[in-house]
Structures are given as C-alpha cells and as structure tokens.
Design a protein around this motif. Structure first.
Motif, PDB file in Angstrom:
ATOM      1  N   ASP A 147      43.023  61.002 -35.682  1.00 45.17           N
ATOM      2  CA  ASP A 147      44.326  61.516 -35.281  1.00 45.17           C
ATOM      3  C   ASP A 147      44.245  62.584 -34.199  1.00 45.17           C
ATOM      4  OD1 ASP A 147      45.546  59.830 -37.077  1.00 45.17           O
ATOM      5  OD2 ASP A 147      45.546  61.323 -38.690  1.00 45.17           O
ATOM      6  N   GLY A 148      43.167  63.394 -34.207  1.00 40.70           N
ATOM      7  CA  GLY A 148      43.067  64.487 -33.260  1.00 40.70           C
ATOM      8  C   GLY A 148      42.404  64.103 -31.949  1.00 40.70           C
ATOM      9  N   ALA A 149      42.060  62.829 -31.757  1.00 45.77           N
ATOM     10  CA  ALA A 149      41.357  62.407 -30.550  1.00 45.77           C
ATOM     11  C   ALA A 149      42.274  62.490 -29.329  1.00 45.77           C
ATOM     12  CB  ALA A 149      40.844  60.986 -30.703  1.00 45.77           C
ATOM     13  N   LYS A 150      41.687  62.948 -28.242  1.00 45.29           N
ATOM     14  CA  LYS A 150      42.432  63.021 -26.983  1.00 45.29           C
ATOM     15  C   LYS A 150      42.194  61.737 -26.201  1.00 45.29           C
ATOM     16  CE  LYS A 150      42.890  65.608 -22.750  1.00 45.29           C
ATOM     17  NZ  LYS A 150      42.327  66.637 -21.893  1.00 45.29           N
ATOM     18  N   HIS A 151      43.248  61.054 -25.862  1.00 43.84           N
ATOM     19  CA  HIS A 151      43.148  59.832 -25.080  1.00 43.84           C
ATOM     20  C   HIS A 151      43.204  60.194 -23.603  1.00 43.84           C
ATOM     21  CE1 HIS A 151      44.660  56.817 -28.343  1.00 43.84           C
ATOM     22  NE2 HIS A 151      43.736  57.617 -28.787  1.00 43.84           N
ATOM     23  N   VAL A 152      42.293  59.602 -22.825  1.00 47.58           N
ATOM     24  CA  VAL A 152      42.360  59.782 -21.381  1.00 47.58           C
ATOM     25  C   VAL A 152      43.378  58.799 -20.828  1.00 47.58           C
ATOM     26  CG1 VAL A 152      39.970  60.602 -21.194  1.00 47.58           C
ATOM     27  CG2 VAL A 152      40.461  58.172 -20.936  1.00 47.58           C
ATOM     28  N   ALA A 153      43.908  59.105 -19.651  1.00 48.52           N
ATOM     29  CA  ALA A 153      44.875  58.215 -19.015  1.00 48.52           C
ATOM     30  C   ALA A 153      44.210  56.892 -18.661  1.00 48.52           C
ATOM     31  CB  ALA A 153      45.437  58.869 -17.760  1.00 48.52           C
ATOM     32  N   VAL A 154      44.937  55.812 -18.876  1.00 48.56           N
ATOM     33  CA  VAL A 154      44.440  54.487 -18.502  1.00 48.56           C
ATOM     34  C   VAL A 154      45.423  53.845 -17.528  1.00 48.56           C
ATOM     35  CG1 VAL A 154      43.090  54.120 -20.600  1.00 48.56           C
ATOM     36  CG2 VAL A 154      45.476  53.415 -20.549  1.00 48.56           C
ATOM     37  N   PHE A 155      44.907  52.888 -16.747  1.00 51.79           N
ATOM     38  CA  PHE A 155      45.687  52.242 -15.705  1.00 51.79           C
ATOM     39  C   PHE A 155      45.538  50.736 -15.851  1.00 51.79           C
ATOM     40  CE2 PHE A 155      44.075  56.322 -14.510  1.00 51.79           C
ATOM     41  CZ  PHE A 155      45.231  56.987 -14.132  1.00 51.79           C
ATOM     42  N   LYS A 156      46.628  50.020 -15.610  1.00 51.59           N
ATOM     43  CA  LYS A 156      46.629  48.560 -15.780  1.00 51.59           C
ATOM     44  C   LYS A 156      45.511  47.942 -14.947  1.00 51.59           C
ATOM     45  CE  LYS A 156      49.523  44.627 -16.339  1.00 51.59           C
ATOM     46  NZ  LYS A 156      49.449  44.278 -17.733  1.00 51.59           N
ATOM     47  N   VAL A 157      44.734  47.063 -15.594  1.00 54.49           N
ATOM     48  CA  VAL A 157      43.642  46.350 -14.935  1.00 54.49           C
ATOM     49  C   VAL A 157      43.749  44.881 -15.321  1.00 54.49           C
ATOM     50  CG1 VAL A 157      41.144  46.061 -14.730  1.00 54.49           C
ATOM     51  CG2 VAL A 157      42.105  48.353 -14.976  1.00 54.49           C
ATOM     52  N   THR A 158      43.772  44.027 -14.303  1.00 59.03           N
ATOM     53  CA  THR A 158      43.808  42.587 -14.512  1.00 59.03           C
ATOM     54  C   THR A 158      42.750  41.938 -13.631  1.00 59.03           C
ATOM     55  OG1 THR A 158      45.460  42.258 -12.782  1.00 59.03           O
ATOM     56  CG2 THR A 158      46.293  42.564 -15.035  1.00 59.03           C
ATOM     57  N   GLY A 159      42.504  40.674 -13.886  1.00 60.93           N
ATOM     58  CA  GLY A 159      41.547  39.974 -13.043  1.00 60.93           C
ATOM     59  C   GLY A 159      41.325  38.553 -13.489  1.00 60.93           C
ATOM     60  N   THR A 160      40.356  37.921 -12.825  1.00 62.21           N
ATOM     61  CA  THR A 160      39.978  36.556 -13.144  1.00 62.21           C
ATOM     62  C   THR A 160      38.455  36.456 -13.193  1.00 62.21           C
ATOM     63  OG1 THR A 160      39.987  35.909 -10.814  1.00 62.21           O
ATOM     64  CG2 THR A 160      42.014  35.512 -12.058  1.00 62.21           C
ATOM     65  N   VAL A 161      37.996  35.498 -13.977  1.00 53.06           N
ATOM     66  CA  VAL A 161      36.570  35.197 -14.047  1.00 53.06           C
ATOM     67  C   VAL A 161      36.419  33.697 -13.814  1.00 53.06           C
ATOM     68  CG1 VAL A 161      34.478  35.208 -15.462  1.00 53.06           C
ATOM     69  CG2 VAL A 161      36.170  37.043 -15.720  1.00 53.06           C
ATOM     70  N   THR A 162      35.518  33.353 -12.888  1.00 58.76           N
ATOM     71  CA  THR A 162      35.206  31.952 -12.649  1.00 58.76           C
ATOM     72  C   THR A 162      33.713  31.734 -12.846  1.00 58.76           C
ATOM     73  OG1 THR A 162      34.995  32.367 -10.272  1.00 58.76           O
ATOM     74  CG2 THR A 162      37.125  31.535 -11.047  1.00 58.76           C
ATOM     75  N   LEU A 163      33.383  30.534 -13.255  1.00 58.69           N
ATOM     76  CA  LEU A 163      31.994  30.122 -13.421  1.00 58.69           C
ATOM     77  C   LEU A 163      31.790  28.907 -12.545  1.00 58.69           C
ATOM     78  CD1 LEU A 163      29.229  30.286 -14.886  1.00 58.69           C
ATOM     79  CD2 LEU A 163      30.198  28.770 -16.614  1.00 58.69           C
ATOM     80  N   GLN A 164      30.933  29.049 -11.542  1.00 59.04           N
ATOM     81  CA  GLN A 164      30.679  27.983 -10.577  1.00 59.04           C
ATOM     82  C   GLN A 164      31.991  27.445  -9.996  1.00 59.04           C
ATOM     83  OE1 GLN A 164      28.211  25.351 -12.905  1.00 59.04           O
ATOM     84  NE2 GLN A 164      26.457  26.721 -12.747  1.00 59.04           N
TER      85      GLN A 164
END
Length: 161
Positions: free
Chosen positions: A25-42
C-alpha cells in the motif's frame, strides 16, 4: 495439455511480476507512459508472444502479450498503462511444443494449436522449446532495446531474425 501448462506458467509469472511491482500500500509508483508496438518473426506477425521491457536504469519492469497481428501494449501497474521513462532491453519469448509447425506457432486459434499437438504423448509434450532464438529471450543478450520518452509517441517495431 502443454497449452494449458503454458498458460498456467504465464499466469504465474505475470502474477509474480505484478506482485513484485506493487510493493504494498505504501509503494510509490513512478509515472508511466503508453507504449505500444509490434513484433514480427521473419517478416510475419508473432502472435501470443510475451514482450518484456527489462529496465537498464532501475525503473519497474513492463510487459505485454502480442495479439494475432503481433501488436502489444505494455503494462507496469494496471493493464495497458505503459512503461516508465528510460532505457530497456527488450525480451521476447514464446514457448511452443517440439512438434508445432511454424504456422501453428504464429496462430492464436485454439483449433490450430490443438491440431499441432495431436499425436504427441504426454511425455513428449512435457518438454517445450522456443520459437525464438535464445538471445532474444535473455535480458543480458537481447539485441533489442528501446527508450521510453515521456514526450514521444513510444511506438516500437521489433523484428526477430
């Protein structure tokens, strides 16, 4: 059977990661920012792979799972919230059974996955392999990296060769 065991392992690992990131409960969360992407294999979208942003600067771990198009959205604290600013090594992993075909490994369709498992006994299904070369699933060796920037769009494309 292996498909269920794999899913269970993913749930356990995800729960442990989230529990470790929460800090109580007492943990401080750092700011996060939206991250998206794609992964391809060959050159093809890699479905149902786990993408983990492994921190290089002490920020919390962020992770996501690719969809059928190889697209992912990262999570740090709550589903889809993003990742903290900073540099990361990017780890991509996807376990498949030894008898799975590449087409089955790219599919999220349970019928295709089940078909690839037919004819395998329990002993041969117990061991699983990786569809992805080992370096990509090792945070110390991965050739993939990313930098999350609070003022950028943070969309990444990763190609597994």
């Amino acid at each position: 059977m292996l498909y269920s065991v794999g899913r269970l392992c993913l749930v356990i690992v995800g729960s442990l990661v989230l529990a470790g990131c929460g800090g109580g409960d007492g943990a401080k969360h750092v700011a996060v920012f939206k991250v998206t992407g794609t992964v391809t294999l060959q050159g093809k979208p890699l479905a149902q792979a786990i993408v983990t942003f492994s921190p290089k600067e002490g920020q919390p771990v962020a992770f996501g799972t690719t969809n059928d198009k190889g697209e992912f959205t990262l999570t740090t604290y709550t589903a889809g919230d993003g990742a903290a600013a900073g540099s990361y090594g990017v780890v991509v992993s996807k376990a498949v059974s030894p008898g799975a075909t590449p087409d089955a490994a790219h599919s999220a369709d349970p019928a295709v996955l089940a078909k690839s498992q037919m004819g395998h006994d329990e002993a041969s299904s117990a061991a699983s392999g990786s569809l992805i070369p080992g370096a990509y699933s090792d945070a110390t060796k991965t050739p993939l990296d990313a930098k999350v920037d609070p003022s950028a769009k943070n969309e990444f494309a990763f190609e597994i060769k």
